[in-house]
Design an enzyme around this catalytic site. Structure first.
Site, short mmCIF file in Angstrom:
data_model
loop_
_atom_site.label_atom_id
_atom_site.label_comp_id
_atom_site.label_asym_id
_atom_site.label_seq_id
_atom_site.Cartn_x
_atom_site.Cartn_y
_atom_site.Cartn_z
N ASN A 199 -11.58 -28.35 -32.18
CA ASN A 199 -10.28 -27.87 -32.70
C ASN A 199 -9.87 -26.53 -32.09
O ASN A 199 -9.25 -25.70 -32.74
CB ASN A 199 -10.27 -27.80 -34.24
CG ASN A 199 -8.87 -27.61 -34.84
OD1 ASN A 199 -8.72 -26.93 -35.85
ND2 ASN A 199 -7.85 -28.17 -34.24
N ARG A 211 -8.10 -29.41 -27.21
CA ARG A 211 -7.19 -30.56 -27.12
C ARG A 211 -6.30 -30.73 -28.34
O ARG A 211 -5.08 -30.89 -28.20
CB ARG A 211 -7.99 -31.86 -26.89
CG ARG A 211 -8.66 -31.92 -25.55
CD ARG A 211 -9.70 -33.00 -25.50
NE ARG A 211 -10.82 -32.70 -26.39
CZ ARG A 211 -11.82 -33.52 -26.65
NH1 ARG A 211 -11.83 -34.73 -26.12
NH2 ARG A 211 -12.81 -33.17 -27.44
N SER A 212 -6.89 -30.73 -29.55
CA SER A 212 -6.04 -31.03 -30.72
C SER A 212 -5.03 -29.92 -31.03
O SER A 212 -3.90 -30.24 -31.43
CB SER A 212 -6.88 -31.41 -31.95
OG SER A 212 -7.75 -30.37 -32.36
N ASP A 238 -12.36 -34.00 -22.54
CA ASP A 238 -12.65 -32.66 -23.05
C ASP A 238 -12.61 -31.65 -21.91
O ASP A 238 -13.41 -31.73 -20.98
CB ASP A 238 -14.05 -32.72 -23.69
CG ASP A 238 -14.40 -31.44 -24.41
OD1 ASP A 238 -13.65 -30.44 -24.26
OD2 ASP A 238 -15.41 -31.44 -25.12
P1 4NP Z 1 -11.99 -29.48 -28.04
O1 4NP Z 1 -12.99 -28.83 -26.96
O2 4NP Z 1 -12.77 -30.55 -28.76
O3 4NP Z 1 -10.90 -30.06 -27.19
O4 4NP Z 1 -11.54 -28.36 -28.94
C1 4NP Z 1 -14.25 -28.35 -27.31
C2 4NP Z 1 -14.38 -27.08 -27.83
C3 4NP Z 1 -15.63 -26.58 -28.13
C4 4NP Z 1 -16.76 -27.36 -27.90
C5 4NP Z 1 -16.62 -28.64 -27.39
C6 4NP Z 1 -15.37 -29.12 -27.09
N1 4NP Z 1 -18.03 -26.84 -28.18
O5 4NP Z 1 -19.02 -27.54 -27.91
O6 4NP Z 1 -18.15 -25.71 -28.71
#
Ligand code: 4NP
Length: 176
Positions: A20, A23-24, A138
């Site tokens: 969060n 992408r979202s 991602d």
């Molecule tokens: P999101 O990206 O799912 O698009 O917000 C990510 C943000 C952080 C992490 C993984 C994906 N993380 O592993 O901390």
């Protein structure tokens, strides 16, 4: 493409990814803008959440904020939240970014109706091909170009989604 029936008004949409922060929040900012531009702000609510807890309370990733601002969107007010079972009561439609999010959300869903209200955002990609890519990849371990590419996909999907959403909220009186 039919969307789940609204439980009431407004119709509540949540964009869901892992952290969060990338992408979202980008998807929510784009949909929010399109909804307002279409004059549907009274009828459609937009927010976002993540299946993971690592970033709760954090602002959107600076690379996501920059990608948004390069296209005239504003992601500065975002603060990350983690989804939980009440999320299903509080939303009509949960739009996830990838299959991992889809599995997690379906597991979290309290019942079958709730599970069926979780859909992949790319379901609405007008350029989607059978057996093509189902996810918004991602970009967290990527670079600026990956954030821009994600935003390309998100904008396309929101273009596909908006007419379906409009039909849902304009047709909802006859469903109830
Ligand atoms: P999101 O990206 O799912 O698009 O917000 C990510 C943000 C952080 C992490 C993984 C994906 N993380 O592993 O901390």
């Amino acid at each position: 493409m039919m969307l789940p029936a609204p439980a009431g008004s407004p119709y509540r949409v949540s964009m869901v990814c892992l952290g969060n922060i990338c992408r979202s929040p980008m998807a929510a900012a784009v949909l929010q803008r399109r909804v307002e531009d279409a004059g549907l702000g009274e009828h459609i609510r937009v927010d976002s959440g993540g299946t993971g807890s690592w970033h709760v309370g954090d602002a959107a990733d600076p690379r996501a904020r920059d990608a948004l601002s390069r296209r005239g969107y504003d992601g500065r007010s975002h603060r990350a939240r983690q989804v939980s079972p009440p999320w299903f009561d509080d939303h009509d439609l949960l739009l996830v970014m990838d299959d991992d999010n889809l599995r997690t959300m379906r597991r979290l869903a309290p019942d079958r109706d709730a599970a069926e209200r979780v859909m992949l955002l790319r379901t609405f990609d007008p350029t989607a091909e059978p057996n093509g890519e189902r996810s918004v990849p991602d970009p967290y371990y990527g670079d600026e170009a990956d954030f821009d590419a994600g935003l390309d996909i998100i904008e396309r999907c929101v273009d596909g989604l908006l007419p379906v959403l409009r039909a849902r909220v304009e047709g909802s009186e006859s469903d109830r």
